[in-house]
Design a protein around this motif. Structure first.
Motif, mmCIF file in Angstrom:
data_model
loop_
_atom_site.group_PDB
_atom_site.id
_atom_site.type_symbol
_atom_site.label_atom_id
_atom_site.label_comp_id
_atom_site.label_asym_id
_atom_site.label_seq_id
_atom_site.Cartn_x
_atom_site.Cartn_y
_atom_site.Cartn_z
ATOM 1 N N SER A 12 -10.714 4.097 -0.318
ATOM 2 C CA SER A 12 -11.254 3.445 0.874
ATOM 3 C C SER A 12 -11.052 4.371 2.058
ATOM 4 O O SER A 12 -10.296 5.346 1.994
ATOM 5 N N GLN A 13 -11.721 4.027 3.170
ATOM 6 C CA GLN A 13 -11.558 4.828 4.379
ATOM 7 C C GLN A 13 -10.128 4.726 4.883
ATOM 8 O O GLN A 13 -9.570 5.701 5.402
ATOM 9 N N GLU A 14 -9.507 3.554 4.739
ATOM 10 C CA GLU A 14 -8.123 3.382 5.185
ATOM 11 C C GLU A 14 -7.184 4.308 4.426
ATOM 12 O O GLU A 14 -6.294 4.935 5.026
ATOM 13 N N GLU A 15 -7.372 4.425 3.124
ATOM 14 C CA GLU A 15 -6.519 5.311 2.338
ATOM 15 C C GLU A 15 -6.795 6.777 2.668
ATOM 16 O O GLU A 15 -5.875 7.597 2.683
ATOM 17 N N ASP A 48 -7.683 7.805 5.612
ATOM 18 C CA ASP A 48 -7.019 7.995 6.906
ATOM 19 C C ASP A 48 -5.519 8.227 6.726
ATOM 20 O O ASP A 48 -4.916 9.029 7.461
ATOM 21 N N ARG A 108 0.853 -1.191 0.000
ATOM 22 C CA ARG A 108 0.000 0.000 0.000
ATOM 23 C C ARG A 108 0.886 1.237 0.000
ATOM 24 O O ARG A 108 1.816 1.348 0.804
#
Length: 356
Positions: free
Chosen positions: A106-109, A111, A78
Protein backbone atom coordinates in the motif's frame (compact mmCIF):
# COMPACT_ATOMS: atom_id res chain seq x y z
CA UNK A 1 30.08 -15.94 58.22
CA UNK A 2 30.09 -17.21 54.64
CA UNK A 3 33.54 -16.63 53.12
CA UNK A 4 34.14 -17.35 49.44
CA UNK A 5 37.20 -17.09 47.25
CA UNK A 6 36.08 -15.03 44.25
CA UNK A 7 37.41 -15.50 40.74
CA UNK A 8 38.44 -12.31 38.89
CA UNK A 9 37.26 -12.59 35.27
CA UNK A 10 39.29 -10.84 32.58
CA UNK A 11 37.35 -8.83 29.99
CA UNK A 12 39.46 -9.29 26.89
CA UNK A 13 36.55 -8.87 24.48
CA UNK A 14 36.47 -5.10 25.10
CA UNK A 15 39.27 -4.53 22.60
CA UNK A 16 37.13 -4.21 19.48
CA UNK A 17 36.78 -1.68 16.71
CA UNK A 18 35.66 1.79 17.76
CA UNK A 19 34.15 2.35 14.31
CA UNK A 20 30.60 1.38 13.39
CA UNK A 21 28.70 4.15 11.58
CA UNK A 22 30.62 5.44 8.55
CA UNK A 23 32.54 8.60 9.36
CA UNK A 24 31.95 8.23 13.12
CA UNK A 25 34.45 7.24 15.80
CA UNK A 26 32.57 6.12 18.90
CA UNK A 27 33.80 6.66 22.44
CA UNK A 28 32.05 3.43 23.41
CA UNK A 29 32.39 0.90 20.57
CA UNK A 30 29.25 -0.78 19.26
CA UNK A 31 29.10 -4.56 19.52
CA UNK A 32 27.45 -6.79 16.89
CA UNK A 33 23.85 -7.53 17.85
CA UNK A 34 23.26 -4.29 19.78
CA UNK A 35 19.99 -2.55 19.02
CA UNK A 36 17.91 0.42 20.13
CA UNK A 37 14.23 1.37 19.85
CA UNK A 38 12.74 4.86 19.80
CA UNK A 39 9.17 5.95 20.38
CA UNK A 40 8.44 8.17 17.39
CA UNK A 41 5.75 10.80 17.96
CA UNK A 42 5.83 12.04 14.34
CA UNK A 43 3.24 9.34 13.53
CA UNK A 44 -0.49 9.70 14.26
CA UNK A 45 -0.59 6.33 16.11
CA UNK A 46 1.71 4.70 18.69
CA UNK A 47 4.85 3.90 16.71
CA UNK A 48 8.39 2.72 17.33
CA UNK A 49 11.44 2.62 15.10
CA UNK A 50 14.38 0.36 15.87
CA UNK A 51 17.88 -0.05 14.50
CA UNK A 52 20.24 -2.98 14.98
CA UNK A 53 23.98 -3.18 14.28
CA UNK A 54 25.12 -6.53 12.87
CA UNK A 55 28.59 -5.50 11.70
CA UNK A 56 30.30 -2.57 10.00
CA UNK A 57 28.51 -3.32 6.72
CA UNK A 58 25.09 -4.58 7.85
CA UNK A 59 22.24 -2.88 9.71
CA UNK A 60 18.58 -3.55 10.24
CA UNK A 61 15.71 -1.06 10.70
CA UNK A 62 12.21 -1.90 11.90
CA UNK A 63 9.00 0.07 12.19
CA UNK A 64 6.37 -1.35 14.56
CA UNK A 65 2.94 0.03 15.43
CA UNK A 66 1.14 -2.22 17.96
CA UNK A 67 -2.46 -3.22 17.33
CA UNK A 68 -5.11 -0.88 18.77
CA UNK A 69 -8.19 -2.61 20.22
CA UNK A 70 -10.30 0.54 20.52
CA UNK A 71 -13.87 -0.44 19.55
CA UNK A 72 -14.46 2.89 17.80
CA UNK A 73 -11.19 2.96 15.91
CA UNK A 74 -9.42 -0.43 15.93
CA UNK A 75 -6.12 -0.66 14.11
CA UNK A 76 -4.17 -3.76 13.09
CA UNK A 77 -0.53 -4.22 13.99
CA UNK A 78 1.75 -2.85 11.32
CA UNK A 79 5.45 -3.62 10.96
CA UNK A 80 8.01 -3.11 8.23
CA UNK A 81 11.68 -4.11 8.20
CA UNK A 82 14.60 -2.99 6.08
CA UNK A 83 17.98 -4.73 6.12
CA UNK A 84 20.81 -2.83 4.45
CA UNK A 85 24.42 -3.36 3.54
CA UNK A 86 26.63 -0.31 3.22
CA UNK A 87 30.01 0.58 1.80
CA UNK A 88 32.37 0.70 4.83
CA UNK A 89 35.04 2.50 2.80
CA UNK A 90 32.92 5.63 2.44
CA UNK A 91 32.65 8.44 4.99
CA UNK A 92 28.97 8.82 4.21
CA UNK A 93 26.12 6.32 4.27
CA UNK A 94 25.99 4.50 0.94
CA UNK A 95 23.61 1.58 0.41
CA UNK A 96 25.02 -1.27 -1.68
CA UNK A 97 22.28 -3.76 -0.83
CA UNK A 98 18.79 -3.79 0.64
CA UNK A 99 16.10 -6.29 1.67
CA UNK A 100 12.57 -5.17 2.59
CA UNK A 101 10.17 -7.35 4.63
CA UNK A 102 7.35 -7.48 3.71
CA UNK A 103 7.30 -5.83 0.32
CA UNK A 104 5.04 -2.75 0.44
CA UNK A 105 1.41 -3.51 -0.44
CA UNK A 106 0.00 0.00 0.00
CA UNK A 107 1.01 3.63 -0.24
CA UNK A 108 1.16 3.78 3.57
CA UNK A 109 3.68 0.94 3.70
CA UNK A 110 5.69 2.56 0.90
CA UNK A 111 5.75 5.78 2.93
CA UNK A 112 7.06 3.87 5.95
CA UNK A 113 9.92 2.38 3.91
CA UNK A 114 10.79 5.84 2.60
CA UNK A 115 10.70 7.15 6.17
CA UNK A 116 13.12 4.42 7.28
CA UNK A 117 15.49 5.41 4.46
CA UNK A 118 15.32 9.07 5.52
CA UNK A 119 15.80 8.09 9.17
CA UNK A 120 18.96 6.12 8.34
CA UNK A 121 20.50 8.91 6.25
CA UNK A 122 19.48 11.77 8.55
CA UNK A 123 20.59 10.13 11.80
CA UNK A 124 23.93 9.10 10.33
CA UNK A 125 24.64 12.54 8.86
CA UNK A 126 23.66 14.36 12.06
CA UNK A 127 25.77 12.04 14.21
CA UNK A 128 28.75 12.66 11.92
CA UNK A 129 28.56 16.34 12.84
CA UNK A 130 29.44 15.50 16.47
CA UNK A 131 33.24 15.22 16.57
CA UNK A 132 33.67 13.99 20.14
CA UNK A 133 31.04 12.39 22.34
CA UNK A 134 32.34 11.30 25.75
CA UNK A 135 29.36 12.58 27.76
CA UNK A 136 25.80 13.81 27.23
CA UNK A 137 25.48 16.84 24.97
CA UNK A 138 22.65 18.82 23.36
CA UNK A 139 22.91 19.82 19.71
CA UNK A 140 20.53 22.48 18.32
CA UNK A 141 19.59 21.78 14.70
CA UNK A 142 16.88 22.31 12.11
CA UNK A 143 15.04 19.04 11.44
CA UNK A 144 11.95 19.40 9.25
CA UNK A 145 10.66 15.88 9.95
CA UNK A 146 10.24 16.81 13.62
CA UNK A 147 8.88 20.32 13.23
CA UNK A 148 11.87 22.53 12.47
CA UNK A 149 14.12 23.82 15.27
CA UNK A 150 14.93 20.97 17.69
CA UNK A 151 17.44 19.93 20.33
CA UNK A 152 19.01 16.51 19.90
CA UNK A 153 20.30 14.92 23.10
CA UNK A 154 23.27 12.64 22.48
CA UNK A 155 24.56 10.14 25.03
CA UNK A 156 27.50 7.71 24.48
CA UNK A 157 25.63 5.09 26.53
CA UNK A 158 23.07 4.74 23.72
CA UNK A 159 24.19 2.29 20.99
CA UNK A 160 24.67 3.09 17.30
CA UNK A 161 23.46 6.71 16.77
CA UNK A 162 24.10 7.69 20.42
CA UNK A 163 20.79 9.60 20.24
CA UNK A 164 18.68 9.67 23.41
CA UNK A 165 15.86 12.02 22.40
CA UNK A 166 14.71 14.95 20.26
CA UNK A 167 12.83 17.90 21.77
CA UNK A 168 11.08 20.53 19.64
CA UNK A 169 10.82 24.29 20.07
CA UNK A 170 7.69 23.86 22.23
CA UNK A 171 9.74 21.70 24.62
CA UNK A 172 7.81 18.58 23.58
CA UNK A 173 9.64 15.30 23.12
CA UNK A 174 9.07 14.11 19.55
CA UNK A 175 11.43 11.10 19.57
CA UNK A 176 12.84 9.28 22.59
CA UNK A 177 14.66 6.07 23.37
CA UNK A 178 12.40 3.45 24.95
CA UNK A 179 14.69 0.42 25.15
CA UNK A 180 18.04 -0.99 24.05
CA UNK A 181 19.49 -4.47 23.99
CA UNK A 182 21.81 -6.99 22.44
CA UNK A 183 21.04 -10.33 20.83
CA UNK A 184 22.51 -12.99 23.11
CA UNK A 185 22.28 -16.03 20.80
CA UNK A 186 21.71 -17.01 17.19
CA UNK A 187 18.03 -17.71 17.91
CA UNK A 188 17.43 -14.55 19.98
CA UNK A 189 14.52 -12.75 18.30
CA UNK A 190 14.33 -9.81 20.71
CA UNK A 191 14.79 -7.20 17.99
CA UNK A 192 11.90 -8.48 15.87
CA UNK A 193 9.71 -9.33 18.88
CA UNK A 194 9.57 -5.87 20.43
CA UNK A 195 6.10 -4.28 20.42
CA UNK A 196 6.43 -1.64 23.12
CA UNK A 197 6.46 -1.63 26.94
CA UNK A 198 3.23 -1.32 28.96
CA UNK A 199 2.97 1.99 30.80
CA UNK A 200 1.74 0.40 34.04
CA UNK A 201 4.06 -1.95 35.95
CA UNK A 202 1.93 -4.97 36.95
CA UNK A 203 2.80 -8.44 38.23
CA UNK A 204 0.09 -10.62 39.78
CA UNK A 205 1.88 -13.93 39.24
CA UNK A 206 4.59 -13.56 41.90
CA UNK A 207 4.42 -12.91 45.64
CA UNK A 208 6.67 -13.21 48.69
CA UNK A 209 5.81 -13.44 52.37
CA UNK A 210 8.86 -12.38 54.39
CA UNK A 211 9.54 -14.74 57.32
CA UNK A 212 11.84 -12.11 58.83
CA UNK A 213 14.76 -14.36 59.72
CA UNK A 214 18.03 -12.81 60.93
CA UNK A 215 20.42 -11.64 58.25
CA UNK A 216 24.12 -12.55 58.43
CA UNK A 217 27.12 -11.16 56.51
CA UNK A 218 28.26 -12.90 53.33
CA UNK A 219 31.94 -12.25 52.63
CA UNK A 220 33.64 -12.73 49.27
CA UNK A 221 37.43 -12.61 49.16
CA UNK A 222 40.01 -12.65 46.40
CA UNK A 223 43.74 -12.27 47.08
CA UNK A 224 45.03 -8.82 46.22
CA UNK A 225 41.57 -7.28 45.83
CA UNK A 226 39.04 -5.63 48.12
CA UNK A 227 36.67 -7.89 50.04
CA UNK A 228 32.94 -7.72 49.26
CA UNK A 229 30.38 -7.94 52.06
CA UNK A 230 26.56 -7.96 52.05
CA UNK A 231 23.76 -9.35 54.23
CA UNK A 232 21.40 -12.25 53.48
CA UNK A 233 19.11 -14.28 55.73
CA UNK A 234 18.31 -18.01 55.81
CA UNK A 235 15.53 -17.64 53.25
CA UNK A 236 18.19 -17.37 50.53
CA UNK A 237 19.88 -20.42 49.01
CA UNK A 238 23.38 -20.36 47.58
CA UNK A 239 23.42 -21.84 44.06
CA UNK A 240 27.09 -21.22 43.15
CA UNK A 241 30.08 -19.32 44.59
CA UNK A 242 28.53 -16.00 43.54
CA UNK A 243 24.79 -16.67 43.05
CA UNK A 244 21.99 -16.75 45.67
CA UNK A 245 18.27 -17.23 45.03
CA UNK A 246 15.10 -16.58 46.99
CA UNK A 247 12.92 -19.35 45.64
CA UNK A 248 12.10 -18.45 42.05
CA UNK A 249 11.29 -14.82 42.72
CA UNK A 250 14.62 -13.08 43.39
CA UNK A 251 18.34 -13.46 42.77
CA UNK A 252 21.55 -11.91 44.10
CA UNK A 253 24.77 -12.18 42.11
CA UNK A 254 28.20 -10.65 42.31
CA UNK A 255 30.75 -10.58 39.51
CA UNK A 256 34.32 -9.34 39.47
CA UNK A 257 35.66 -8.10 36.14
CA UNK A 258 39.30 -7.35 35.33
CA UNK A 259 39.85 -4.77 32.59
CA UNK A 260 42.96 -4.47 30.41
CA UNK A 261 45.13 -1.50 31.41
CA UNK A 262 44.99 0.01 27.91
CA UNK A 263 41.18 0.20 28.11
CA UNK A 264 41.04 2.10 31.39
CA UNK A 265 39.74 5.33 29.87
CA UNK A 266 36.58 3.60 28.64
CA UNK A 267 36.05 0.75 31.07
CA UNK A 268 33.37 2.26 33.32
CA UNK A 269 31.28 3.61 30.45
CA UNK A 270 31.64 0.44 28.40
CA UNK A 271 30.63 -1.70 31.35
CA UNK A 272 27.72 0.59 32.18
CA UNK A 273 26.33 0.40 28.64
CA UNK A 274 26.61 -3.38 28.73
CA UNK A 275 24.61 -3.52 31.98
CA UNK A 276 21.93 -1.23 30.56
CA UNK A 277 21.11 -3.54 27.67
CA UNK A 278 18.41 -6.21 27.60
CA UNK A 279 18.15 -9.39 25.59
CA UNK A 280 16.22 -12.62 25.10
CA UNK A 281 12.85 -10.79 25.06
CA UNK A 282 13.68 -8.91 28.28
CA UNK A 283 13.46 -5.18 27.58
CA UNK A 284 14.74 -2.48 29.98
CA UNK A 285 12.54 0.60 30.18
CA UNK A 286 14.99 3.43 29.52
CA UNK A 287 12.34 6.03 30.31
CA UNK A 288 12.45 5.06 34.01
CA UNK A 289 16.10 4.02 34.48
CA UNK A 290 18.11 5.78 37.18
CA UNK A 291 21.91 6.09 37.14
CA UNK A 292 23.74 7.64 40.08
CA UNK A 293 27.45 8.37 40.41
CA UNK A 294 28.29 8.47 44.12
CA UNK A 295 32.00 9.01 44.84
CA UNK A 296 33.69 6.12 43.00
CA UNK A 297 30.55 3.97 42.88
CA UNK A 298 27.83 3.66 40.22
CA UNK A 299 24.27 2.78 41.24
CA UNK A 300 21.94 1.52 38.54
CA UNK A 301 18.18 0.94 38.93
CA UNK A 302 16.13 -0.47 36.06
CA UNK A 303 12.73 -1.96 35.28
CA UNK A 304 12.65 -4.83 32.78
CA UNK A 305 9.61 -6.00 30.83
CA UNK A 306 9.66 -9.68 29.81
CA UNK A 307 7.42 -9.87 26.75
CA UNK A 308 7.45 -13.69 26.66
CA UNK A 309 5.42 -13.94 29.89
CA UNK A 310 4.24 -10.32 30.20
CA UNK A 311 5.95 -9.79 33.57
CA UNK A 312 8.04 -7.02 35.11
CA UNK A 313 11.27 -7.28 37.10
CA UNK A 314 13.27 -4.74 39.03
CA UNK A 315 17.02 -4.92 38.62
CA UNK A 316 19.42 -3.02 40.92
CA UNK A 317 23.19 -2.94 40.50
CA UNK A 318 26.17 -1.43 42.34
CA UNK A 319 29.47 -1.09 40.51
CA UNK A 320 32.57 -0.58 42.67
CA UNK A 321 36.31 -0.75 42.20
CA UNK A 322 38.11 -3.74 43.70
CA UNK A 323 41.57 -2.36 42.86
CA UNK A 324 44.12 -3.22 40.15
CA UNK A 325 41.74 -2.38 37.25
CA UNK A 326 39.06 -4.73 38.63
CA UNK A 327 35.43 -3.78 39.22
CA UNK A 328 32.71 -5.59 41.12
CA UNK A 329 29.10 -5.72 39.93
CA UNK A 330 26.63 -6.55 42.71
CA UNK A 331 23.12 -7.29 41.41
CA UNK A 332 19.71 -7.79 42.99
CA UNK A 333 16.85 -8.82 40.70
CA UNK A 334 13.28 -9.54 41.75
CA UNK A 335 9.79 -9.68 40.26
CA UNK A 336 7.74 -6.51 40.67
CA UNK A 337 4.97 -8.37 42.52
CA UNK A 338 7.46 -9.36 45.22
CA UNK A 339 9.41 -6.11 45.43
CA UNK A 340 6.56 -3.60 45.74
CA UNK A 341 5.06 -4.90 49.03
CA UNK A 342 8.55 -5.76 50.40
CA UNK A 343 10.50 -2.73 49.25
CA UNK A 344 12.18 -2.14 52.62
CA UNK A 345 13.38 -5.76 52.81
CA UNK A 346 14.95 -5.84 49.34
CA UNK A 347 16.37 -2.31 49.61
CA UNK A 348 18.03 -3.39 52.88
CA UNK A 349 19.89 -6.17 51.08
CA UNK A 350 20.94 -3.87 48.26
CA UNK A 351 22.10 -1.13 50.62
CA UNK A 352 24.06 -3.58 52.79
CA UNK A 353 26.64 -4.17 50.05
CA UNK A 354 30.10 -2.72 50.70
CA UNK A 355 33.77 -3.36 50.02
CA UNK A 356 36.55 -3.48 52.58
Amino acid sequence: MNKIKLLIISILSLQISAFALPGVKSFIPDVPGQFVYYKDMSFSRESYIGVIYYDDTTYGFRYIAPAVSDKKNPLPKREMQVYITINPEKNKLEFIGEKVEPLPRSQEETDIINYIHDFAYEMTERRQQIESLEEKIFDHQDYAQFGGEVDLEYDPLVPIFNLRKIVNAENKTVLTIITAGRLVAQDDTSFTDFEGIPVKVTDKSHSFKNKKSKAVPVTLESEGYATQVFNLDAQWQQQSPAVWTLGNIAMVTTTALNFPDNFSAHESMYLLRTLLLGGDDSFPDWSTQKIEFVDSEILLRQTFYDSSNESFKYDFKRIKSLGRSAKAVFSLTTFAGCYTPNKRYFDGIFNSYKTE
